[in-house]
Write an enzyme that holds these catalytic residues in place. Structure first.
Site, mmCIF file in Angstrom:
data_model
loop_
_atom_site.group_PDB
_atom_site.id
_atom_site.type_symbol
_atom_site.label_atom_id
_atom_site.label_comp_id
_atom_site.label_asym_id
_atom_site.label_seq_id
_atom_site.Cartn_x
_atom_site.Cartn_y
_atom_site.Cartn_z
ATOM 1 N N SER A 146 5.410 43.290 32.717
ATOM 2 C CA SER A 146 5.649 44.028 33.971
ATOM 3 C C SER A 146 7.126 43.972 34.301
ATOM 4 C CB SER A 146 4.851 43.349 35.093
ATOM 5 O OG SER A 146 5.253 43.805 36.365
ATOM 6 N N TYR A 159 2.192 35.918 40.349
ATOM 7 C CA TYR A 159 2.004 37.094 39.486
ATOM 8 C C TYR A 159 3.243 37.299 38.609
ATOM 9 C CZ TYR A 159 1.391 41.802 37.745
ATOM 10 O OH TYR A 159 1.301 42.884 36.897
HETATM 11 P P1 NDP Z 1 -6.604 47.835 36.581
HETATM 12 O O1 NDP Z 1 -7.032 46.984 37.719
HETATM 13 O O2 NDP Z 1 -6.850 49.306 36.656
HETATM 14 O O3 NDP Z 1 -7.236 47.303 35.208
HETATM 15 C C1 NDP Z 1 -7.300 45.932 34.915
HETATM 16 C C2 NDP Z 1 -8.212 45.716 33.725
HETATM 17 O O4 NDP Z 1 -8.224 44.311 33.428
HETATM 18 C C3 NDP Z 1 -9.641 46.147 33.988
HETATM 19 O O5 NDP Z 1 -10.138 46.843 32.875
HETATM 20 C C4 NDP Z 1 -10.382 44.832 34.163
HETATM 21 O O6 NDP Z 1 -11.701 44.937 33.670
HETATM 22 C C5 NDP Z 1 -9.563 43.891 33.268
HETATM 23 N N1 NDP Z 1 -9.750 42.501 33.690
HETATM 24 C C6 NDP Z 1 -9.274 41.913 34.814
HETATM 25 N N2 NDP Z 1 -9.712 40.639 34.887
HETATM 26 C C7 NDP Z 1 -10.486 40.435 33.784
HETATM 27 C C8 NDP Z 1 -11.239 39.337 33.295
HETATM 28 N N3 NDP Z 1 -11.287 38.164 33.953
HETATM 29 N N4 NDP Z 1 -11.912 39.471 32.130
HETATM 30 C C9 NDP Z 1 -11.865 40.636 31.448
HETATM 31 N N5 NDP Z 1 -11.177 41.714 31.856
HETATM 32 C C10 NDP Z 1 -10.490 41.614 33.016
HETATM 33 O O7 NDP Z 1 -5.020 47.540 36.400
HETATM 34 P P2 NDP Z 1 -3.914 48.243 35.478
HETATM 35 O O8 NDP Z 1 -4.532 49.091 34.460
HETATM 36 O O9 NDP Z 1 -2.897 48.822 36.364
HETATM 37 O O10 NDP Z 1 -3.265 46.945 34.811
HETATM 38 C C11 NDP Z 1 -3.406 46.635 33.439
HETATM 39 C C12 NDP Z 1 -2.361 45.602 33.077
HETATM 40 O O11 NDP Z 1 -1.059 46.128 33.332
HETATM 41 C C13 NDP Z 1 -2.440 44.298 33.863
HETATM 42 O O12 NDP Z 1 -2.154 43.235 32.996
HETATM 43 C C14 NDP Z 1 -1.352 44.442 34.918
HETATM 44 O O13 NDP Z 1 -0.844 43.199 35.328
HETATM 45 C C15 NDP Z 1 -0.326 45.239 34.156
HETATM 46 N N6 NDP Z 1 0.585 46.028 34.968
HETATM 47 C C16 NDP Z 1 0.145 46.872 35.948
HETATM 48 C C17 NDP Z 1 1.053 47.591 36.687
HETATM 49 C C18 NDP Z 1 0.637 48.475 37.823
HETATM 50 O O14 NDP Z 1 1.474 48.720 38.725
HETATM 51 N N7 NDP Z 1 -0.569 49.002 37.858
HETATM 52 C C19 NDP Z 1 2.487 47.560 36.399
HETATM 53 C C20 NDP Z 1 2.835 46.614 35.362
HETATM 54 C C21 NDP Z 1 1.927 45.916 34.659
HETATM 55 P P3 NDP Z 1 -13.027 44.393 34.413
HETATM 56 O O15 NDP Z 1 -12.747 44.365 35.886
HETATM 57 O O16 NDP Z 1 -14.102 45.349 34.003
HETATM 58 O O17 NDP Z 1 -13.234 43.034 33.837
HETATM 59 C C1 8X3 Z 2 2.884 45.437 38.541
HETATM 60 C C2 8X3 Z 2 4.185 45.995 38.989
HETATM 61 O O1 8X3 Z 2 6.019 45.775 40.758
HETATM 62 O O2 8X3 Z 2 3.721 45.482 41.483
HETATM 63 O O3 8X3 Z 2 3.074 44.557 37.485
HETATM 64 O O4 8X3 Z 2 4.816 43.777 40.191
HETATM 65 S S1 8X3 Z 2 4.706 45.214 40.420
#
Ligand code: NDP
Ligand code: 8X3
Length: 262
Positions: A146, A159
């Protein structure tokens, strides 16, 4: 004369963790469109089933339903992989979450533990469990870090710490695995519209609208396109890290809190 190594042919099989929403869902769809077979993971069985259905059935997508914080469940799920999905050459470590936006002194310790258990312990566990297969395939690991890996912000505390780990772990893996021909990439997105913010705020739709409204944020498809690009590069090319923001997002000056001692 070229010194490029010979490429191995074979079915393209990737595992995408957290494929039930957001980035993971979009990455799975994008890679299938490029001819990959996908092992899709997550806890929500109904969403995994819908993904299998949408992407061409069980010959194309193999669902594994488990909680990535649970080592035994992860190991057991991987042990059930059918032969057609066993030779994984790409691991996309995407499953992860943030919980809370408050200052450290106001945070819930259980939220901190959940983020560490998921984003750090879960990620390293599945990586370790798949390393032999990835080495055998001269594969590729794509880790979702991130901008929080690189830039602190108020309320980012644990985080950001977990994502800094993901980035540094990626670079360390790269150091260890280069002799095996395994590539490692850290992808570091900024403001991106997904359920991430609903999870982080406990389902606060107003916070979701306030964060993304008017910002033209990144979309999951933008991250999927980045993964497609990284995965499609020749096997002698390693993208170490990619930081991506929407155009609307940039930096602000350091803040200075005055009269700290008064
Ligand atoms: P979402 O919440 O849309 O997706 C998160 C995914 O992670 C879901 O499919 C969820 O599946 C899975 N997950 C969470 N906890 C568990 C668990 N304990 N076991 C198995 N699966 C798990 O978020 P994003 O798609 O936005 O995020 C994806 C990744 O990108 C994350 O690592 C996030 O930190 C990172 N990220 C996101 C950003 C943003 O602004 N959105 C920016 C930068 C990085 P389920 O609930 O079905 O288990
Ligand atoms: C998610 C992006 O800026 O909310 O990883 O930390 S931010």
């Amino acid at each position: 004369m070229s010194h490029t190594a010979a490429k191995s042919a074979g079915p393209k099989i990737a595992i995408v963790t957290g494929a039930t929403s957001g980035f993971g869902d979009a990455i799975a769809r994008r890679l299938v469109a490029e001819g990959w077979r996908i092992v899709a993971t997550g806890r929500r069985r109904d969403r995994l089933d819908a993904l299998v259905e949408a992407l061409g059935g069980p010959d194309v997508v193999h669902p594994l339903c488990f909680d990535i914080r649970d080592e035994e469940a992860t190991s057991t799920a991987l042990a059930t992989l059918p032969d057609a999905f066993a030779n994984i050459s790409v691991l996309v470590n995407n499953a992860g979450l943030a919980l809370g936006t408050g200052a450290a002194q106001d945070c819930d310790l259980e939220h901190w533990r959940t983020m560490i258990d998921t984003n750090v312990t879960g990620l390293v566990t599945i990586t370790r469990l798949l390393l032999d297969r990835l080495i055998a395939q001269r594969g590729l690991i794509v880790n979702l870090a991130s901008i929080a890996s690189n830039w602190p912000y108020p309320g980012g505390n644990v985080y950001g710490g977990t994502k800094a780990f993901v980035k540094q772990f990626s670079l360390g893996l790269r150091s260890d695995l280069s002799a095996q021909g395994v590539r490692v990439t850290s992808i570091e997105p900024g403001l991106s519209e997904s359920e991430f913010t609903l999870v982080r705020t406990g389902g606060d739709n107003a916070a979701y609208d306030a964060l993304y409204g008017g910002a033209d944020p990144l979309q999951p498809e933008d991250i999927a396109e980045t993964v497609r690009w990284v995965v499609s590069l020749p096997s002698h090319v390693n993208i170490n890290s990619v930081e991506i923001m929407p155009v609307s997002q940039s930096w602000a000056p350091f803040k200075i809190h005055r009269d700290t001692l008064s």
